[in-house]
Design an enzyme around this catalytic site. Structure first.
Site, PDB file in Angstrom:
ATOM      1  N   TRP A 181     -22.866 -46.222  -7.934  1.00 14.49           N
ATOM      2  CA  TRP A 181     -22.495 -44.804  -8.043  1.00 14.49           C
ATOM      3  C   TRP A 181     -23.538 -44.218  -8.985  1.00 14.49           C
ATOM      4  O   TRP A 181     -23.569 -44.545 -10.173  1.00 14.49           O
ATOM      5  CB  TRP A 181     -21.089 -44.702  -8.619  1.00 14.49           C
ATOM      6  N   LYS A 212      -4.413 -32.433  -5.240  1.00 20.74           N
ATOM      7  CA  LYS A 212      -4.397 -33.334  -4.064  1.00 20.74           C
ATOM      8  C   LYS A 212      -5.114 -32.682  -2.889  1.00 20.74           C
ATOM      9  O   LYS A 212      -5.909 -33.314  -2.211  1.00 20.74           O
ATOM     10  CB  LYS A 212      -2.979 -33.620  -3.632  1.00 20.74           C
ATOM     11  N   CYS A 263     -19.399 -47.781 -10.118  1.00 19.22           N
ATOM     12  CA  CYS A 263     -19.973 -48.986  -9.507  1.00 19.22           C
ATOM     13  C   CYS A 263     -18.931 -50.089  -9.328  1.00 19.22           C
ATOM     14  O   CYS A 263     -17.970 -50.183 -10.089  1.00 19.22           O
ATOM     15  CB  CYS A 263     -21.084 -49.546 -10.390  1.00 19.22           C
ATOM     16  N   GLU A 289      -8.866 -32.565  -3.408  1.00 16.42           N
ATOM     17  CA  GLU A 289      -9.478 -33.890  -3.337  1.00 16.42           C
ATOM     18  C   GLU A 289      -9.704 -34.353  -1.897  1.00 16.42           C
ATOM     19  O   GLU A 289     -10.753 -34.881  -1.578  1.00 16.42           O
ATOM     20  CB  GLU A 289      -8.575 -34.934  -4.034  1.00 16.42           C
ATOM     21  N   GLU A 320      -0.625 -30.331  -9.447  1.00 17.91           N
ATOM     22  CA  GLU A 320      -0.855 -31.604  -8.776  1.00 17.91           C
ATOM     23  C   GLU A 320      -1.050 -31.395  -7.269  1.00 17.91           C
ATOM     24  O   GLU A 320      -1.922 -32.016  -6.658  1.00 17.91           O
ATOM     25  CB  GLU A 320       0.310 -32.550  -9.092  1.00 17.91           C
ATOM     26  N   ASN A 372     -22.569 -52.323 -14.259  1.00 14.41           N
ATOM     27  CA  ASN A 372     -21.656 -51.181 -14.173  1.00 14.41           C
ATOM     28  C   ASN A 372     -21.530 -50.611 -15.572  1.00 14.41           C
ATOM     29  O   ASN A 372     -21.028 -51.287 -16.467  1.00 14.41           O
ATOM     30  CB  ASN A 372     -20.281 -51.649 -13.652  1.00 14.41           C
ATOM     31  N   GLY A 373     -21.985 -49.392 -15.765  1.00 18.81           N
ATOM     32  CA  GLY A 373     -21.896 -48.787 -17.095  1.00 18.81           C
ATOM     33  C   GLY A 373     -23.095 -47.925 -17.375  1.00 18.81           C
ATOM     34  O   GLY A 373     -23.864 -47.577 -16.468  1.00 18.81           O
ATOM     35  N   ARG A 423     -13.892 -47.434  -4.964  1.00 18.64           N
ATOM     36  CA  ARG A 423     -14.320 -46.969  -6.279  1.00 18.64           C
ATOM     37  C   ARG A 423     -15.324 -45.810  -6.183  1.00 18.64           C
ATOM     38  O   ARG A 423     -15.561 -45.125  -7.168  1.00 18.64           O
ATOM     39  CB  ARG A 423     -14.950 -48.134  -7.066  1.00 18.64           C
ATOM     40  N   LYS A 468     -12.563 -43.530  -7.768  1.00 27.11           N
ATOM     41  CA  LYS A 468     -11.195 -43.865  -8.163  1.00 27.11           C
ATOM     42  C   LYS A 468     -11.086 -44.079  -9.666  1.00 27.11           C
ATOM     43  O   LYS A 468     -10.133 -43.677 -10.303  1.00 27.11           O
ATOM     44  CB  LYS A 468     -10.776 -45.134  -7.411  1.00 27.11           C
ATOM     45  N   HIS A 519      -0.529 -11.144 -14.032  1.00 29.46           N
ATOM     46  CA  HIS A 519      -1.550 -10.851 -15.042  1.00 29.46           C
ATOM     47  C   HIS A 519      -2.968 -10.954 -14.482  1.00 29.46           C
ATOM     48  O   HIS A 519      -3.893 -11.281 -15.221  1.00 29.46           O
ATOM     49  CB  HIS A 519      -1.388 -11.799 -16.239  1.00 29.46           C
TER      50      HIS A 519
HETATM   51  C1  G6P Z   1     -10.346 -39.997 -11.172  1.00 25.30           C
HETATM   52  C2  G6P Z   1      -9.517 -40.240  -9.929  1.00 25.30           C
HETATM   53  C3  G6P Z   1      -8.177 -39.525 -10.071  1.00 25.30           C
HETATM   54  C4  G6P Z   1      -7.470 -39.985 -11.329  1.00 25.30           C
HETATM   55  C5  G6P Z   1      -8.348 -39.808 -12.583  1.00 25.30           C
HETATM   56  C6  G6P Z   1      -7.741 -40.500 -13.798  1.00 25.30           C
HETATM   57  O1  G6P Z   1     -10.711 -38.674 -11.265  1.00 25.30           O
HETATM   58  O2  G6P Z   1     -10.205 -39.776  -8.793  1.00 25.30           O
HETATM   59  O3  G6P Z   1      -7.364 -39.818  -8.938  1.00 25.30           O
HETATM   60  O4  G6P Z   1      -6.287 -39.267 -11.493  1.00 25.30           O
HETATM   61  O5  G6P Z   1      -9.628 -40.394 -12.361  1.00 25.30           O
HETATM   62  O6  G6P Z   1      -7.721 -41.869 -13.558  1.00 25.30           O
HETATM   63  P1  G6P Z   1      -6.754 -42.902 -14.254  1.00 25.30           P
HETATM   64  O7  G6P Z   1      -7.173 -44.224 -13.684  1.00 25.30           O
HETATM   65  O8  G6P Z   1      -7.006 -42.804 -15.738  1.00 25.30           O
HETATM   66  O9  G6P Z   1      -5.362 -42.538 -13.917  1.00 25.30           O
END
Ligand code: G6P
Length: 584
Positions: free
Chosen positions: A74, A467, A2, A470, A463, A100-101, A27, A579, A486
């Site tokens: 959210w 990406k 949120c 995502e 990574e 938010n929470g 967010r 985010k 394996h």
């Molecule tokens: C979410 C975001 C990712 C991020 C992760 C950890 O899943 O979508 O992009 O890597 O949180 O977030 P932080 O703010 O702790 O790096």
């Protein structure tokens, strides 16, 4: 998760909050709502869907008020439907609450509120009725909010608009909330970039803070620890940093910013890295904690520490619980987080209560930044695209620098930084950009892609796969090239594509593994500083010493970005993702 932004002042709140809530869209959300104070009572507009669609549907831009709260929801508790969008009102329509929470004890609290009319399925709605209950008994709004805050369990930050009060009242616990002090009024928001065009004076609130936000003034009291200080900080980025500028998306802007950010490191004094290095040097074990992309940065750091003779392990936040019986007071923690608000890490902070903590964190004043003994600001500036790019590479660099400094290899580290920056000029040349375009063109039609690599190239494979998942919604799986034999080799056919990351340090071994893929008909997109026979497509990266992963990373980020664009996806806001993940 949120997003909340509120304004109370002499100006019209609506233009500020429209701009602010759009800036909080990154967010992640499914509904939008707002509450505005007016002569005829509180006006509430809310609905599911995109912020701009809801705004246009209810003509929010035509409203005006000096005191208002805007919110993006959210869904966590209760489905995506209009009634569940915030703000929530009480039975008498005297107050509106945006939250938010998560309120963990909502069920028992709701049980105690017999006689109140609930219109949503949310945990948030207990807040408006609990406050109402206290107002009905004669409490003033501040006392009602304070007493409500004491009743709720979990992490909850919320803002209350009371039509009978000049002020807004807010409390923070767990979820982020910052105060912005502007010329003609004050803001409360989930982040600074949402209002930074109007002020750079902020107070980073602490858990337990209750803010009474007047039109000209504000007061803060901490309901948990009265010794908490509330200094006014000046943020060192401008609105420009939080805008897209000439770029089509934040993601590409943030990818390209890495070139300048890496160069800036050369003129840094690394005081905080030196402090961190002194701590890890004497540690029995160094735990590097992160989530998502930041976990991959933690893996890079753990590997660099081990290679420099320091015992280290990378652990995903939620998994630290499995180490609870072995953590000792001589262990040191390095927490890596862009937002500084990730619940998976905040939840395990009690396990680190006796240990020294280093934070590599992008958000000053965030919950995690306040918990650490040595704070290393990532310094990436606002990162708005959901998929982390610049924060990742900078975190990887900082954690590697800690390792090298701890081993007394400061000069090597500076040498390698310079090498990386020098070679960076040759990274994004037209031939490389067109190779990335061609690879993206190939990948866009696939349902599955493998990412292969050994050692630190395997971390980059993880990574790169994350990406791509995502932002392109393609299933991507990273596998250590050494372990392909394996099991996964059984999947190979001429329809299969693998992105292989090959560094000099493991070239021969990785090429050997890639031959096995090739021999079974698999297609290979190679990312390396040298073309190899086994590659069907080749994207050249550059040598960067200890920081070669930065260049590999930029290529993998561009590959994901381009694939996303070719598929017509908005890479800044992938579906279902947020985010900053402030829930368990
Ligand atoms: C979410 C975001 C990712 C991020 C992760 C950890 O899943 O979508 O992009 O890597 O949180 O977030 P932080 O703010 O702790 O790096």
């Amino acid at each position: 998760m949120c997003g909340i932004i509120a304004y109370n002042g002499q100006d019209d709140a609506v233009p500020y909050l429209l701009e602010g809530i759009r800036n909080l869209e990154y967010r992640g959300y499914d509904s939008f709502g707002c509450a505005l104070d007016s002569k005829v009572g509180i006006i509430i507009k809310k609905d599911i869907g995109k912020v701009d669609d809801v705004i246009n549907k209810y003509k929010v831009q035509n409203l005006s008020s000096n005191k208002a709260i805007f919110h993006t929801r959210w869904a966590t508790h209760g489905g995506v439907k209009t009634e569940n969008a915030h703000p929530m009102i009480d039975c008498t329509h005297r107050i509106a609450v945006a939250h938010n929470g998560i309120i963990e004890n909502w069920a028992e609290l709701k049980e105690s509120l017999g006689g109140h009319k609930f219109i949503s399925d949310t945990d948030t709605e207990v807040l408006s009725h609990l406050i109402e209950e206290k107002l009905n008994k004669g409490a003033d709004i501040q006392t009602a909010v304070k007493d409500t805050f004491k009743q709720i369990k979990g992490s909850s930050s919320f803002i209350v608009l009371d039509k009978q009060s000049e002020d807004l009242v807010a409390v923070k616990k767990g979820s982020p909330l910052v105060l912005g002090i502007a010329k003609n009024g004050n803001f409360l928001s989930s982040d600074v970039p949402s209002f930074v065009r109007h002020t750079n004076k902020v107070v980073y609130l602490s858990d337990g803070d209750m803010v009474v936000l007047g039109k000209k003034s504000y007061s803060i009291t901490n309901l948990i620890n009265k010794d908490v200080k509330h200094e006014v900080s000046t943020v060192n980025f401008s609105a420009k940093h939080a805008e897209k500028g000439d770029y089509e998306h934040f993601m590409i802007k943030e990818i390209m910013e890495q070139l300048g950010l890496m160069k800036n490191l050369e003129s840094t004094d690394f005081k905080d890295v030196i402090q961190a290095a002194a701590l890890v040097k004497n540690a029995k074990l160094v735990y590097l904690i992160g989530a998502g992309t930041s976990y991959h940065a933690a893996m890079l750091g753990a590997k660099a520490l081990r290679e420099n003779g320091i015992n280290a392990v990378a652990v995903q936040g939620q998994d630290l619980i499995t180490y609870r019986k072995v953590i000792s007071a001589d262990d040191v923690f390095i927490i890596i987080s862009q937002s500084g608000e990730t619940a998976d890490i905040i939840n395990v902070l009690p396990l680190m209560s006796k240990n020294k903590k280093i934070g590599i964190i992008n958000s000053d004043g965030s919950t995690l930044a306040k918990e650490v003994d040595v704070f290393i600001p990532i310094g990436a500036g606002p990162e708005k695209a959901v998929a982390s790019t610049k924060s990742f590479t900078l975190s990887g660099v900082y954690s590697t620098l800690i390792a090298m400094f701890a081993a007394g290899r400061n000069e090597d580290a500076i040498h390698d930084l310079k090498l990386m920056n020098m070679n960076m000029y040759n990274l994004l040349v037209p031939s490389v950009l067109s190779a990335i375009d061609k690879a993206a063109e190939k990948i866009k039609g696939l349902e599955n892609v493998f990412f292969l690599g050994r050692d630190s190239d395997y971390i980059m494979a993880l990574e790169g796969a994350l990406k791509l998942k995502e932002v392109s919604y393609i299933h991507a799986e990273a596998i250590d090239a050494a372990t392909f034999k394996h099991g996964p080799l059984a999947l190979i056919s001429d329809k299969v594509y693998a992105v292989a990351i090959v560094s000099e340090s493991n070239r021969n071994d990785t090429l050997y593994n890639l031959q096995e893929v090739k021999a079974r008909g698999g297609n290979i997109i190679g990312i390396s500083d040298k073309n190899e026979n086994v590659f069907d497509m080749f994207i050249r990266t550059q040598e960067g010493g200890s920081f070669g992963f930065v260049m590999q990373s930029i290529i993998l980020q561009l590959l994901a970005y381009k694939t996303s664009i070719l598929k017509g996806i908005n890479p800044d806001r992938p579906k279902n993702l947020a985010k900053s993940v402030t829930v368990k």
